[in-house]
Design an enzyme around this catalytic site. Sequence first.
Site, short mmCIF file in Angstrom:
data_model
loop_
_atom_site.label_atom_id
_atom_site.label_comp_id
_atom_site.label_asym_id
_atom_site.label_seq_id
_atom_site.Cartn_x
_atom_site.Cartn_y
_atom_site.Cartn_z
N HIS A 55 1.02 8.16 -6.03
CA HIS A 55 -0.31 7.52 -6.06
C HIS A 55 -1.40 8.46 -5.53
CE1 HIS A 55 1.17 3.49 -7.12
NE2 HIS A 55 2.22 3.81 -6.40
N ASN A 128 0.98 -3.33 -7.45
CA ASN A 128 0.82 -2.55 -8.67
C ASN A 128 0.17 -3.43 -9.74
OD1 ASN A 128 1.91 -0.01 -7.99
ND2 ASN A 128 4.00 -0.67 -8.41
#
Length: 504
Positions: A55, A128
């Site tokens: 990420h 997510n």
Amino acid sequence: MADKPTLTSTSGAPYPTNRTSQTAGSRGPVLMQDHQLIEKLAHQNRERIPERVVHAKGWGLQGTFTVTHDISRYTCAKLFSEVGKTTEVLSRWSTVAGERGAADAERDVRGFALKFYTEDGNWDMVGNNTPIFFVRDAFKFPDFIRTQKRHPKTNMRSPEAMFDFWAAQPESVHQVTILMSDRGIPRTPAHMNGYGSHTFSMWNAEGERHWVKFHFKTQQGHDWLSDAKAAEIIGQTRESYQEELWNMLTEGNFPKWTMYIQVMSEEEALETPFNPFDLTKVWPHEDYPLIEVGELEMNTIPENYFQMVENAAYNVNNVVPGIGFSPDKMLQARILSYADAHRYRLGTHYEALPANAPKNAKVNHYHKDGAMRFFTNDFGNPDAYYEPNQYDGPVADESVQEPPMRIDPEAVAARFDQEESEVDYVQPRALYAEVLDDDERDRLHRNMAGGMAPCTDGVKERWLAVLKKVHPDYEAGVRRALETGQHGDPSLPVTDDTPIRAAE
Ligand code: NDP
């Protein structure tokens, strides 16, 4: 000049110049005493901190969450205590695999992280844009991420590694199906849902616990990019998400999401045909309907990206009284992993940074020194630096103790995902055969074939065998797209003589 602020050193002394070095004569070498020059160069050397292992590329906004429906029967969390209550939020969305300079419009799962600055401390919803994940046991997580990153010799991404790994983990096929579907490249973060993905729990004022799932549904509607459109955009700009978010906000067009929860009683959890704590499974909407909670509006661009977004440290373990964990194995591991990652990336006292410090709760802890100890925890008496003490230092509040969590006493020994099971194919089959329409299946076939086209035949056949267990049409469609090479441009019409759909 008169009304401009005076430039100073980091210690506050006024600077006479910011453009020329001190030299021995106008043509001589630089003097070592030019500490202003040294400070400037030294700071530049330290402008980068380690990027996140996963990420790394992200975009963030600030905004507000407003409660629209009462869920106090499920939780005593103060942020949900009354309809109309608002809480400040910091969001960060991200891709998973790409480095910090990666293009925004790549096919990947997106992180969807929210930090709620509640009066009981920060609640971090670190999810997510998918309700599930590729693996359900953290033992597999480092291997999975390795397959997404660069090959040690070629220094390139490796589809062979990705599909080799997935083919050996049939529980991955559910998430890979979503990744290769339209939702695999959202147009912007505003055009995707967020999910807590894990099963969490909530407990109410009576001490009753329920298992919950968190959903944040986009009010902008789902919008997505085909592989061809994404390639075109990446050819023009790597920052398409940042640009679109910037344009939306500066035009006063604030993205919104509706928050829902799904709720399961502890008794129901004993009866489900699937493990409700398995991160590769959703809870069917029909059995566990969405319960509306509130609205999220992101309306402010942070003044400084690095300070508020790069420094943002989301922790799965940042829960507040009324919200708790579950036996989900991946969740349990993330409780350790996130704080550990932040201590490495940002330093010991990362929670005191502006992005992470609670805005609406007083922090009282006995942690002591270390890097970035730039705050005091002065409890009114310098002798109160340990606990228990006789000096009225902070003490724990037993009233926020969560109710006991029911755990299967044999769970420790039950390595539940060691064997392939039909239950892993049920939900991807429902997604493929019942949720997606013909056109969406077409694009799924093409996207999947495009992703696996560089793989060796052996890996292709192993993955096609997994798809066949999900649905024979799935395997046939992807195989046909591979054989006909129709995986380049999803906008091309599917002609009758080269159908991508499985034969009837
Ligand atoms: P439903 O028909 O009630 O739900 C189907 C859901 O699928 C939709 O509500 C939507 O989720 C989601 N969806 C639509 N298109 C896509 C896509 N391209 N990729 C991923 N998700 C998509 O049926 P069930 O609840 O019984 O679920 C059936 C299947 O739908 C599941 O096996 C799962 O694969 C998928 N799904 C289910 C979700 C759930 O929480 N139950 C959530 C997301 C997907 P949303 O409303 O969240 O936009």
